[in-house]
Design a protein around this motif. Structure first.
Motif, PDB file in Angstrom:
ATOM      1  N   HIS A   1       0.785  -1.201   0.047  1.00 53.27           N
ATOM      2  CA  HIS A   1      -0.030  -0.067   0.038  1.00 53.27           C
ATOM      3  C   HIS A   1       0.911   1.292  -0.143  1.00 53.27           C
ATOM      4  O   HIS A   1       2.016   1.351   0.453  1.00 53.27           O
ATOM      5  N   PRO A   2       0.372   2.367  -0.569  1.00 48.88           N
ATOM      6  CA  PRO A   2       1.224   3.532  -0.919  1.00 48.88           C
ATOM      7  C   PRO A   2       1.648   4.179   0.464  1.00 48.88           C
ATOM      8  O   PRO A   2       0.591   4.348   1.135  1.00 48.88           O
ATOM      9  N   LYS A   3       2.859   4.737   0.379  1.00 48.27           N
ATOM     10  CA  LYS A   3       3.099   5.638   1.817  1.00 48.27           C
ATOM     11  C   LYS A   3       4.182   6.664   1.220  1.00 48.27           C
ATOM     12  O   LYS A   3       4.946   6.598   0.230  1.00 48.27           O
ATOM     13  N   PRO A   4       4.427   7.847   2.005  1.00 47.80           N
ATOM     14  CA  PRO A   4       5.558   8.625   1.416  1.00 47.80           C
ATOM     15  C   PRO A   4       6.772   7.872   1.409  1.00 47.80           C
ATOM     16  O   PRO A   4       7.049   7.149   2.422  1.00 47.80           O
ATOM     17  N   VAL A   5       7.678   8.111   0.479  1.00 47.66           N
ATOM     18  CA  VAL A   5       9.016   7.606   0.314  1.00 47.66           C
ATOM     19  C   VAL A   5       9.928   8.651   0.279  1.00 47.66           C
ATOM     20  O   VAL A   5       9.685   9.638  -0.219  1.00 47.66           O
ATOM     21  N   SER A   6      11.198   8.204   0.124  1.00 48.10           N
ATOM     22  CA  SER A   6      12.487   8.954   0.046  1.00 48.10           C
ATOM     23  C   SER A   6      13.091   8.880  -1.359  1.00 48.10           C
ATOM     24  O   SER A   6      12.643   7.823  -2.055  1.00 48.10           O
ATOM     25  N   SER A   7      13.702   9.780  -1.898  1.00 48.95           N
ATOM     26  CA  SER A   7      14.442   9.686  -3.092  1.00 48.95           C
ATOM     27  C   SER A   7      15.838   9.963  -2.940  1.00 48.95           C
ATOM     28  O   SER A   7      16.300  10.340  -2.009  1.00 48.95           O
ATOM     29  N   SER A   8      16.578   9.737  -3.997  1.00 44.15           N
ATOM     30  CA  SER A   8      18.269   9.728  -3.871  1.00 44.15           C
ATOM     31  C   SER A   8      18.693  11.371  -3.359  1.00 44.15           C
ATOM     32  O   SER A   8      17.831  12.157  -3.901  1.00 44.15           O
ATOM     33  N   PRO A   9      19.760  11.522  -2.863  1.00 43.93           N
ATOM     34  CA  PRO A   9      20.550  12.644  -2.612  1.00 43.93           C
ATOM     35  C   PRO A   9      20.685  13.467  -4.057  1.00 43.93           C
ATOM     36  O   PRO A   9      20.265  14.603  -3.866  1.00 43.93           O
ATOM     37  N   ASP A  10      20.978  12.757  -5.044  1.00 42.32           N
ATOM     38  CA  ASP A  10      21.078  13.478  -6.285  1.00 42.32           C
ATOM     39  C   ASP A  10      19.664  14.233  -6.746  1.00 42.32           C
ATOM     40  O   ASP A  10      19.661  15.273  -7.225  1.00 42.32           O
ATOM     41  N   SER A  11      18.427  13.563  -6.654  1.00 44.91           N
ATOM     42  CA  SER A  11      17.158  14.227  -6.931  1.00 44.91           C
ATOM     43  C   SER A  11      16.860  15.495  -6.103  1.00 44.91           C
ATOM     44  O   SER A  11      16.172  16.248  -6.512  1.00 44.91           O
ATOM     45  N   HIS A  12      17.728  15.781  -4.807  1.00 43.56           N
ATOM     46  CA  HIS A  12      17.549  16.885  -4.124  1.00 43.56           C
ATOM     47  C   HIS A  12      18.274  17.927  -4.387  1.00 43.56           C
ATOM     48  O   HIS A  12      18.670  18.912  -3.707  1.00 43.56           O
ATOM     49  N   ASP A  13      19.501  17.834  -5.549  1.00 45.00           N
ATOM     50  CA  ASP A  13      20.448  18.679  -5.777  1.00 45.00           C
ATOM     51  C   ASP A  13      19.720  19.957  -6.250  1.00 45.00           C
ATOM     52  O   ASP A  13      19.457  19.962  -7.567  1.00 45.00           O
ATOM     53  N   GLN A  14      19.458  21.088  -5.748  1.00 47.73           N
ATOM     54  CA  GLN A  14      18.965  22.271  -6.198  1.00 47.73           C
ATOM     55  C   GLN A  14      19.626  23.057  -7.229  1.00 47.73           C
ATOM     56  O   GLN A  14      18.924  23.368  -8.305  1.00 47.73           O
ATOM     57  N   VAL A  15      20.900  23.029  -7.342  1.00 49.71           N
ATOM     58  CA  VAL A  15      21.628  23.519  -8.419  1.00 49.71           C
ATOM     59  C   VAL A  15      21.445  22.749  -9.676  1.00 49.71           C
ATOM     60  O   VAL A  15      21.086  23.349 -10.773  1.00 49.71           O
ATOM     61  N   ALA A  16      21.430  21.295  -9.586  1.00 53.69           N
ATOM     62  CA  ALA A  16      21.192  20.646 -10.665  1.00 53.69           C
ATOM     63  C   ALA A  16      19.752  20.736 -11.105  1.00 53.69           C
ATOM     64  O   ALA A  16      19.501  20.734 -12.307  1.00 53.69           O
ATOM     65  N   GLN A  17      18.717  20.744 -10.252  1.00 50.33           N
ATOM     66  CA  GLN A  17      17.423  20.943 -10.609  1.00 50.33           C
ATOM     67  C   GLN A  17      17.208  22.419 -11.637  1.00 50.33           C
ATOM     68  O   GLN A  17      16.381  22.237 -12.447  1.00 50.33           O
ATOM     69  N   GLN A  18      17.798  23.459 -11.025  1.00 52.03           N
ATOM     70  CA  GLN A  18      17.617  24.668 -11.616  1.00 52.03           C
ATOM     71  C   GLN A  18      18.264  24.448 -13.094  1.00 52.03           C
ATOM     72  O   GLN A  18      17.499  25.025 -14.037  1.00 52.03           O
TER      73      GLN A  18
END
Length: 307
Positions: free
Chosen positions: A266-283
């Motif tokens: 059943h679905p629940k909140p999960v975490s994602s990789s550190p790379d996915s949270h790189d704000q410089v790379a996101q922008q």
């Protein structure tokens, strides 16, 4: 929040408009079906209109079909124009369609197929429809990622289209990482407006035809493992549906199956990789995506560069 969130927890959706890409089969079909059965007006945004019409015949409720080929910016612009003409408000945009482990191919616009379909196509579609969501309190953009965002995954800004060498798995991982980075950056830009949120989900190991392009070296293990350890498309769609409809969800959350390995459950909140949270790379990815697609988000003010 419940640890056993099921289809029965989907709130009443009457009066809401939901667009689901890739909704003629698999996870997208189940997502569309459950939303329609809860009362939403659902648009199946699909490449194959005939298959889309066949899918509507299997769904009870208000369901229509919209031609959309995410491998073509011309098709995306045409679909967005049709949807804008038909719907003055959109409550849910569910970026579900995707390809996985395909041989090296390019889209009509010259993008590597997995990045072009999974990320750039949805980036363009979202930007072109966003002004139909922003006035609607409680509206959401839900983008489907994968645990594959952790596997050999990086945003290869020096060779984004894999022109120098190609890895099916690496290209898929890049596209799914891009889905999450897009979601987090979109949420940061939406937050000051206070009406629309961006969330993400992944289906775990679900038994769908998305596995058809699995490399030969992995095909036999996957063929054995998926039926034993995986889950149905109905269960695989639940993380997306929770991210789309649960009143307790907040922007920037990522949902997946609830077992320890996020394979099923059943679905629940999960975490994602550190790379996915790189704000410089996101922008940086956001800027590159605007340049490649020609689609900008004028209603959203970029947030300050992280120090």
């Amino acid at each position: 929040m419940s640890d056993t969130w099921t289809e029965q927890h989907i709130p009443d959706q009457h009066g809401r408009v939901a667009i689901v890409t890739g909704a003629n089969t698999g996870l997208g079909f189940e997502t569309a079906r459950m939303l329609a059965e809860r009362g939403a007006a659902v648009v199946l945004a699909v490449r194959d209109v005939e298959k889309g019409e066949q899918a509507t015949a299997r769904i009870t409720g208000d369901v229509t079909v919209q031609a959309l080929d995410l491998t073509s910016l011309d098709s995306i612009r045409s679909a967005a124009a049709d949807l804008r003409a038909t719907h003055h408000r959109i409550d849910l945009l569910i970026n579900n369609a995707g390809v996985m482990y395909t041989p090296r191919q390019t889209t009509a616009d010259g993008f590597e197929l997995q990045l072009g379909t999974n990320h750039l196509g949805h980036f363009a579609l979202t930007g072109l429809l966003l002004d139909r969501l922003l006035p609607v309190p409680g509206s959401r953009v839900v983008t489907v990622s994968s645990t594959g965002h952790r596997i050999r995954a990086a945003i290869h800004f020096d060779d984004l289209q894999w022109e120098r060498s190609y890895s099916r798995v690496g290209a898929y991982g890049q596209s799914k990482l891009a889905n999450l980075m897009f979601t987090y950056e979109l949420q940061r830009r939406l937050a000051p407006l206070g009406t629309t949120i961006a969330t993400a989900a992944h289906p775990g190991l679900s038994r769908t035809d998305l596995l058809r392009n699995t490399p030969a070296v992995l095909r036999t293990p996957v063929t054995w493992i998926a039926p034993l350890l995986g889950q149905t498309a109905e269960m695989g769609a639940l993380p997306t549906l929770r991210a789309a409809t649960d009143p307790a969800v907040v922007g920037g959350q990522y949902y997946g199956p609830g077992d320890r390995r996020e394979v099923k459950g059943h679905p629940k909140p999960v975490s994602s990789s550190p790379d996915s949270h790189d704000q410089v790379a996101q922008q940086r990815l956001w800027t590159v995506s605007e340049e490649l697609t020609g689609v900008t988000y004028p209603a959203l003010t970029p947030q300050p560069e992280p120090s």
